[in-house]
Design a protein around this motif. Structure first.
Motif, PDB file in Angstrom:
ATOM      1  N   MET A 189       0.810  -1.213   0.000  1.00 23.83           N
ATOM      2  CA  MET A 189       0.000   0.000   0.000  1.00 23.83           C
ATOM      3  C   MET A 189       0.850   1.272   0.000  1.00 23.83           C
ATOM      4  O   MET A 189       0.382   2.331   0.366  1.00 23.83           O
ATOM      5  CB  MET A 189      -0.997   0.001   1.170  1.00 23.83           C
ATOM      6  CG  MET A 189      -1.886  -1.235   1.208  1.00 23.83           C
ATOM      7  SD  MET A 189      -2.769  -1.562  -0.336  1.00 23.83           S
ATOM      8  CE  MET A 189      -3.910  -0.216  -0.354  1.00 23.83           C
ATOM      9  N   HIS A 190       2.111   1.166  -0.427  1.00 27.04           N
ATOM     10  CA  HIS A 190       2.975   2.341  -0.565  1.00 27.04           C
ATOM     11  C   HIS A 190       2.363   3.264  -1.614  1.00 27.04           C
ATOM     12  O   HIS A 190       1.723   2.812  -2.556  1.00 27.04           O
ATOM     13  CB  HIS A 190       4.369   1.881  -1.021  1.00 27.04           C
ATOM     14  CG  HIS A 190       5.433   2.923  -0.903  1.00 27.04           C
ATOM     15  ND1 HIS A 190       5.532   3.981  -1.767  1.00 27.04           N
ATOM     16  CD2 HIS A 190       6.456   3.048  -0.023  1.00 27.04           C
ATOM     17  CE1 HIS A 190       6.583   4.722  -1.427  1.00 27.04           C
ATOM     18  NE2 HIS A 190       7.154   4.170  -0.368  1.00 27.04           N
ATOM     19  N   GLU A 191       2.566   4.547  -1.450  1.00 28.58           N
ATOM     20  CA  GLU A 191       2.119   5.499  -2.467  1.00 28.58           C
ATOM     21  C   GLU A 191       2.732   5.104  -3.809  1.00 28.58           C
ATOM     22  O   GLU A 191       3.867   4.632  -3.850  1.00 28.58           O
ATOM     23  CB  GLU A 191       2.586   6.911  -2.107  1.00 28.58           C
ATOM     24  CG  GLU A 191       1.794   7.529  -0.991  1.00 28.58           C
ATOM     25  CD  GLU A 191       0.358   7.837  -1.394  1.00 28.58           C
ATOM     26  OE1 GLU A 191       0.114   8.330  -2.509  1.00 28.58           O
ATOM     27  OE2 GLU A 191      -0.530   7.555  -0.576  1.00 28.58           O
ATOM     28  N   GLY A 205       1.333   0.639  -5.559  1.00 27.75           N
ATOM     29  CA  GLY A 205       0.758   0.411  -4.239  1.00 27.75           C
ATOM     30  C   GLY A 205       0.331  -1.027  -4.015  1.00 27.75           C
ATOM     31  O   GLY A 205       0.125  -1.450  -2.889  1.00 27.75           O
TER      32      GLY A 205
END
Length: 88
Positions: free
Chosen positions: A39-41, A74
């Motif tokens: 879920m990283h940008e 993400g």
């Protein structure tokens, strides 16, 4: 517990390594280390030659790559490089 995501290292020869249960990727960029988690940008990053570390469960694997481009939306993380090998 950390969420797993899909990761692959791709070279001109094809996919070097691929997995759906990766929980972290650490690369070196020209300005320092970057850790990518689920879920990283979304990100596009230039990576310096050197070590790439990936965590699968509780174990870490280390690879050596030439310069690379890291792409993440993400959900999936891809590292594109001209050369990759397992670091011993």
């Amino acid at each position: 517990m950390e969420r797993p995501f899909h990761f692959q290292i791709e070279t001109p020869s094809g996919i070097f390594i691929e997995g759906d249960d990766i929980t972290a990727v650490i690369v070196t960029t020209p300005v320092g280390q970057l850790e990518v988690l689920a879920m990283h940008e979304p990100i596009v990053a230039a990576c310096s030659p050197g070590l790439v570390k990936i965590r699968q469960g509780e174990e870490w694997m280390t690879f050596r790559t030439s310069r690379a481009i890291l792409l993440s939306d993400g959900k999936d993380v891809k590292l594109i490089t001209s050369l990759a090998r397992l670091a011993i």
